[in-house]
Design a protein around this motif. Structure first.
Motif, mmCIF file in Angstrom:
data_model
loop_
_atom_site.group_PDB
_atom_site.id
_atom_site.type_symbol
_atom_site.label_atom_id
_atom_site.label_comp_id
_atom_site.label_asym_id
_atom_site.label_seq_id
_atom_site.Cartn_x
_atom_site.Cartn_y
_atom_site.Cartn_z
ATOM 1 N N GLY A 33 24.011 43.820 34.069
ATOM 2 C CA GLY A 33 25.204 42.689 34.821
ATOM 3 C C GLY A 33 25.513 42.080 34.450
ATOM 4 O O GLY A 33 26.812 41.457 35.069
ATOM 5 N N PHE A 34 26.556 43.031 32.874
ATOM 6 C CA PHE A 34 27.845 42.329 32.215
ATOM 7 C C PHE A 34 29.449 42.952 33.447
ATOM 8 O O PHE A 34 29.106 44.123 33.676
ATOM 9 N N GLU A 35 29.811 42.366 34.080
ATOM 10 C CA GLU A 35 30.921 42.205 34.371
ATOM 11 C C GLU A 35 32.103 43.738 33.814
ATOM 12 O O GLU A 35 32.582 44.552 34.123
ATOM 13 N N GLY A 36 31.533 43.267 32.592
ATOM 14 C CA GLY A 36 32.746 44.581 31.699
ATOM 15 C C GLY A 36 32.467 46.393 31.746
ATOM 16 O O GLY A 36 32.920 46.961 31.119
ATOM 17 N N LEU A 37 31.060 46.117 32.050
ATOM 18 C CA LEU A 37 29.872 47.176 31.985
ATOM 19 C C LEU A 37 30.460 47.861 33.069
ATOM 20 O O LEU A 37 30.667 47.951 34.622
ATOM 21 N N ASN A 38 30.697 49.640 33.022
ATOM 22 C CA ASN A 38 31.872 50.105 34.411
ATOM 23 C C ASN A 38 31.972 51.673 33.755
ATOM 24 O O ASN A 38 31.506 52.341 32.748
#
Length: 258
Positions: free
Chosen positions: A118-123
């Motif tokens: 759920g980490f927004e920096g994971l892409n």
């Protein structure tokens, strides 16, 4: 006190197949910690935290843990401002390791490195640091993360032993923080333990020497010193309450620990 794992939404094991093309984009937002009013800390952090926040103890399902009290409002971190920035001088390691965490897999005692998906920096757009290279091998970034997580777990276990010794010595007592704001609002924080000054003064000379040798004496002194930060935490928390418009001297009456 709040549940500490609230900062993790969807924890899964780091997997070279699932996360092969994933990257971690570093962000400065502490939105993930905004609703946490206490955080586990380890022994090497006591000296940094004692000048900023009260260090307290609490019982959990796995035993006694040491915590930094970050706010007096339920589900509100006094160190995270309206822009989700960190306002303190020191960021606890528990937050710095996010979005990674060690977890025990069901049916096993082995610790596995996990990540909060759920980490927004994971892409998967190649933004930031990759966890695996094109051949599926761990990158230097992931190896650094793993070392940090391992070191954290080691110090956590050592701190757990310190907490166990405090409990065995019967030095702890239940405590609460009571405060009154400038608008007359009263509040309090419960559910934590502190070292009893009376019990601490009553320990034998032999115990004092033993605590000095193990480093426990220094840890206890930093814990007691940190309790002077209670009023500062009350003020920090009050200034963040939306719409209250409280000044820097929001605690109209001194905060007390009982």
């Amino acid at each position: 006190m709040t549940k500490q794992l609230m900062i993790y939404d969807n924890v899964v094991p780091v997997n070279r197949e699932t996360h092969r093309d994933m990257s971690i984009r570093q962000i400065t937002s502490f939105a993930f910690a905004k609703e946490v009013n206490s955080v586990p800390i380890v022994d090497v952090e006591f000296s940094r935290i004692c000048s900023e926040a009260p260090i307290v103890f609490a019982k959990t399902e796995t035993g006694l843990v040491s915590l930094a009290l970050l706010g007096t409002q339920q589900d509100r971190n006094g160190f995270v401002d309206e822009d989700n920035g960190w306002t303190g001088a020191y960021v606890p390691a528990f937050f710095r390791r996010y979005p990674f965490v060690f977890a025990v897999q069901d049916g096993s005692d082995q610790m596995t490195l996990c990540i909060d998906e759920g980490f927004e920096g994971l892409n998967n757009e190649g933004k930031g640091e990759r966890m695996f290279d094109s051949e599926g091998q761990e990158t230097s970034y992931l190896r650094t993360v793993l070392r940090f997580a391992e070191e954290y777990q080691s110090t956590f276990n050592r701190t757990q032993a310190f907490c166990d010794r405090l409990e065995a010595a019967d030095l702890l007592e239940e405590a609460r923080v009571d405060f009154t704001l400038s608008d007359g609002t009263r509040g309090g924080v419960t559910g934590f333990l502190r070292v009893s000054a009376e019990k601490f003064r009553a320990i034998s000379d032999e115990q004092i020497v033993s605590m000095f040798r193990t480093g426990d004496l220094e840890m206890i002194q930093m814990h007691l010193l940190s309790m002077q930060q209670v009023e500062a935490i009350v003020t920090k928390s009050a200034s963040l309450v939306e719409g209250m418009g409280l000044p820097d001297d929001a605690a109209a009456e001194p905060a007390g620990v009982h």
